[in-house]
Design a protein around this motif. Structure first.
Motif, PDB file in Angstrom:
ATOM      1  N   THR A   7       0.837  -1.207   0.000  1.00  0.00           N
ATOM      2  CA  THR A   7       0.000   0.000   0.000  1.00  0.00           C
ATOM      3  C   THR A   7       0.870   1.255   0.000  1.00  0.00           C
ATOM      4  O   THR A   7       0.604   2.217  -0.729  1.00  0.00           O
ATOM      5  N   ILE A   8       1.913   1.254   0.804  1.00  0.00           N
ATOM      6  CA  ILE A   8       2.829   2.403   0.824  1.00  0.00           C
ATOM      7  C   ILE A   8       3.548   2.523  -0.515  1.00  0.00           C
ATOM      8  O   ILE A   8       3.717   3.627  -1.059  1.00  0.00           O
ATOM      9  N   ALA A   9       3.953   1.379  -1.090  1.00  0.00           N
ATOM     10  CA  ALA A   9       4.614   1.404  -2.402  1.00  0.00           C
ATOM     11  C   ALA A   9       3.667   1.962  -3.466  1.00  0.00           C
ATOM     12  O   ALA A   9       4.074   2.736  -4.338  1.00  0.00           O
ATOM     13  N   GLN A  10       2.371   1.570  -3.398  1.00  0.00           N
ATOM     14  CA  GLN A  10       1.400   2.064  -4.377  1.00  0.00           C
ATOM     15  C   GLN A  10       1.150   3.563  -4.189  1.00  0.00           C
ATOM     16  O   GLN A  10       0.968   4.305  -5.161  1.00  0.00           O
ATOM     17  N   ALA A  11       1.143   4.010  -2.933  1.00  0.00           N
ATOM     18  CA  ALA A  11       0.969   5.445  -2.671  1.00  0.00           C
ATOM     19  C   ALA A  11       2.122   6.233  -3.283  1.00  0.00           C
ATOM     20  O   ALA A  11       1.915   7.287  -3.896  1.00  0.00           O
ATOM     21  N   ARG A  12       3.332   5.738  -3.141  1.00  0.00           N
ATOM     22  CA  ARG A  12       4.490   6.407  -3.751  1.00  0.00           C
ATOM     23  C   ARG A  12       4.384   6.375  -5.274  1.00  0.00           C
ATOM     24  O   ARG A  12       4.707   7.351  -5.953  1.00  0.00           O
ATOM     25  N   HIS A  13       3.916   5.260  -5.812  1.00  0.00           N
ATOM     26  CA  HIS A  13       3.764   5.129  -7.260  1.00  0.00           C
ATOM     27  C   HIS A  13       2.735   6.143  -7.782  1.00  0.00           C
ATOM     28  O   HIS A  13       2.951   6.806  -8.806  1.00  0.00           O
ATOM     29  N   THR A  14       1.627   6.272  -7.081  1.00  0.00           N
ATOM     30  CA  THR A  14       0.580   7.212  -7.483  1.00  0.00           C
ATOM     31  C   THR A  14       1.056   8.654  -7.342  1.00  0.00           C
ATOM     32  O   THR A  14       0.771   9.504  -8.195  1.00  0.00           O
ATOM     33  N   ALA A  15       1.793   8.938  -6.258  1.00  0.00           N
ATOM     34  CA  ALA A  15       2.323  10.289  -6.073  1.00  0.00           C
ATOM     35  C   ALA A  15       3.281  10.656  -7.202  1.00  0.00           C
ATOM     36  O   ALA A  15       3.263  11.782  -7.711  1.00  0.00           O
ATOM     37  N   ARG A  16       4.096   9.698  -7.612  1.00  0.00           N
ATOM     38  CA  ARG A  16       5.042   9.950  -8.709  1.00  0.00           C
ATOM     39  C   ARG A  16       4.281  10.194 -10.017  1.00  0.00           C
ATOM     40  O   ARG A  16       4.619  11.096 -10.788  1.00  0.00           O
ATOM     41  N   ALA A  17       3.234   9.417 -10.261  1.00  0.00           N
ATOM     42  CA  ALA A  17       2.442   9.588 -11.481  1.00  0.00           C
ATOM     43  C   ALA A  17       1.769  10.955 -11.501  1.00  0.00           C
ATOM     44  O   ALA A  17       1.727  11.637 -12.535  1.00  0.00           O
ATOM     45  N   ALA A  43      -4.934   8.055 -13.579  1.00  0.00           N
ATOM     46  CA  ALA A  43      -6.187   7.414 -13.170  1.00  0.00           C
ATOM     47  C   ALA A  43      -5.975   5.942 -12.819  1.00  0.00           C
ATOM     48  O   ALA A  43      -6.521   5.453 -11.826  1.00  0.00           O
ATOM     49  N   ALA A  44      -5.185   5.231 -13.626  1.00  0.00           N
ATOM     50  CA  ALA A  44      -4.959   3.806 -13.349  1.00  0.00           C
ATOM     51  C   ALA A  44      -4.257   3.610 -12.018  1.00  0.00           C
ATOM     52  O   ALA A  44      -4.631   2.734 -11.219  1.00  0.00           O
ATOM     53  N   SER A  45      -3.237   4.431 -11.761  1.00  0.00           N
ATOM     54  CA  SER A  45      -2.499   4.299 -10.507  1.00  0.00           C
ATOM     55  C   SER A  45      -3.375   4.699  -9.316  1.00  0.00           C
ATOM     56  O   SER A  45      -3.342   4.048  -8.270  1.00  0.00           O
ATOM     57  N   ALA A  46      -4.158   5.769  -9.477  1.00  0.00           N
ATOM     58  CA  ALA A  46      -5.032   6.220  -8.385  1.00  0.00           C
ATOM     59  C   ALA A  46      -6.095   5.170  -8.064  1.00  0.00           C
ATOM     60  O   ALA A  46      -6.447   4.955  -6.902  1.00  0.00           O
ATOM     61  N   ARG A  47      -6.602   4.495  -9.110  1.00  0.00           N
ATOM     62  CA  ARG A  47      -7.610   3.462  -8.893  1.00  0.00           C
ATOM     63  C   ARG A  47      -7.035   2.307  -8.060  1.00  0.00           C
ATOM     64  O   ARG A  47      -7.674   1.816  -7.123  1.00  0.00           O
ATOM     65  N   THR A  48      -5.822   1.872  -8.402  1.00  0.00           N
ATOM     66  CA  THR A  48      -5.175   0.806  -7.634  1.00  0.00           C
ATOM     67  C   THR A  48      -4.895   1.256  -6.208  1.00  0.00           C
ATOM     68  O   THR A  48      -5.035   0.487  -5.255  1.00  0.00           O
ATOM     69  N   CYS A  49      -4.493   2.525  -6.063  1.00  0.00           N
ATOM     70  CA  CYS A  49      -4.204   3.056  -4.729  1.00  0.00           C
ATOM     71  C   CYS A  49      -5.460   3.071  -3.865  1.00  0.00           C
ATOM     72  O   CYS A  49      -5.398   2.781  -2.666  1.00  0.00           O
TER      73      CYS A  49
END
Length: 228
Positions: free
Chosen positions: A84-94, A212-218
């Motif tokens: 979850t933290i990794a996905q949050a960082r991924h979404t923030a980067r996107a 949008a794709a990254s935010a949806r997963t987050c």
């Protein structure tokens, strides 16, 4: 070190079933998830190998290794917290990467402002500029969050609701870029330099798709488990 494979096939292998169950329960960035699951598989294989070296049959060794690791349900919370933290960082980067696209759209609007047709659509220009501003603000906030989960995380605990905040920040940025793309493409029929407007609209649409794709997963990750 890998243990001997089961002679009954992968679907009957307790280790394969364990790994498949764990993988199906986890949500997060594909690469991070694959790395995490592979690390656990390696650990199980090492444990099985240690038992089989002592003469224990493979099936019994596999079940013993699984008992030592605990059930997938026991591992999911800690694994999901990391993902979850990794996905949050991924979404923030996107979301942060959407800033250049937002600036590009704003420059297109300023450039096309010399066009007489655009002069007649001041309200639409203001709307588009406002949407780009929303995207830039959301991306800046996401970038700050990205930093907070990196170097600052060494000294400060990760806020439990941070992934959800990042998810909705990314969602706001993606929606803004989607509306901007629609407005730009629609107005391209009325301006002289329509190829530039279409290109800017496509840039905004591409930015929307990525964020949008990254935010949806987050959002899915945040609903599964909030980090503590």
């Amino acid at each position: 070190m890998s243990a001997a494979p089961s002679t009954d096939g992968p679907s009957d292998d307790p280790i394969e079933r364990y790994v498949a169950t764990l993988s199906a329960a986890l949500q997060g960035p594909a690469r991070d998830k694959a790395r995490l699951v592979e690390e656990i598989r390696d650990g199980l294989d090492d444990a099985v190998a240690a038992h089989t070296c002592e003469g224990v049959p493979y099936e019994h060794a596999a079940h013993a290794a699984i008992t030592e690791f605990g059930s997938p349900d026991n591992l999911v919370p800690s694994c999901q917290r990391e993902l979850t933290i990794a996905q949050a960082r991924h979404t923030a980067r996107a979301a942060a990467l959407a800033v250049p696209f937002a600036i590009a759209c704003w420059l297109v609007i300023r450039t096309a402002g010399d066009d007489r047709a655009w002069e007649l659509s001041r309200a639409t220009q203001l709307l588009t500029a406002h949407l780009v501003g929303v995207a830039a603000t959301a991306a800046a906030l996401a970038g700050a969050t990205w930093a907070a989960t990196g170097p600052l995380a060494r000294w400060l605990p990760t806020p439990p609701r941070l992934p959800l905040a990042v998810a909705w920040t990314g969602t706001a940025a993606s929606v803004a870029m989607a509306v901007t793309a629609l407005v730009l493409v629609t107005l391209s029929v009325a301006v002289t330099n329509w190829p530039l407007a279409v290109a800017a609209g496509l840039l905004a649409a591409a930015s929307h798709a990525v964020v949008a794709a990254s935010a949806r997963t987050c959002r899915r990750c945040a609903r599964l488990r909030a980090p503590s």
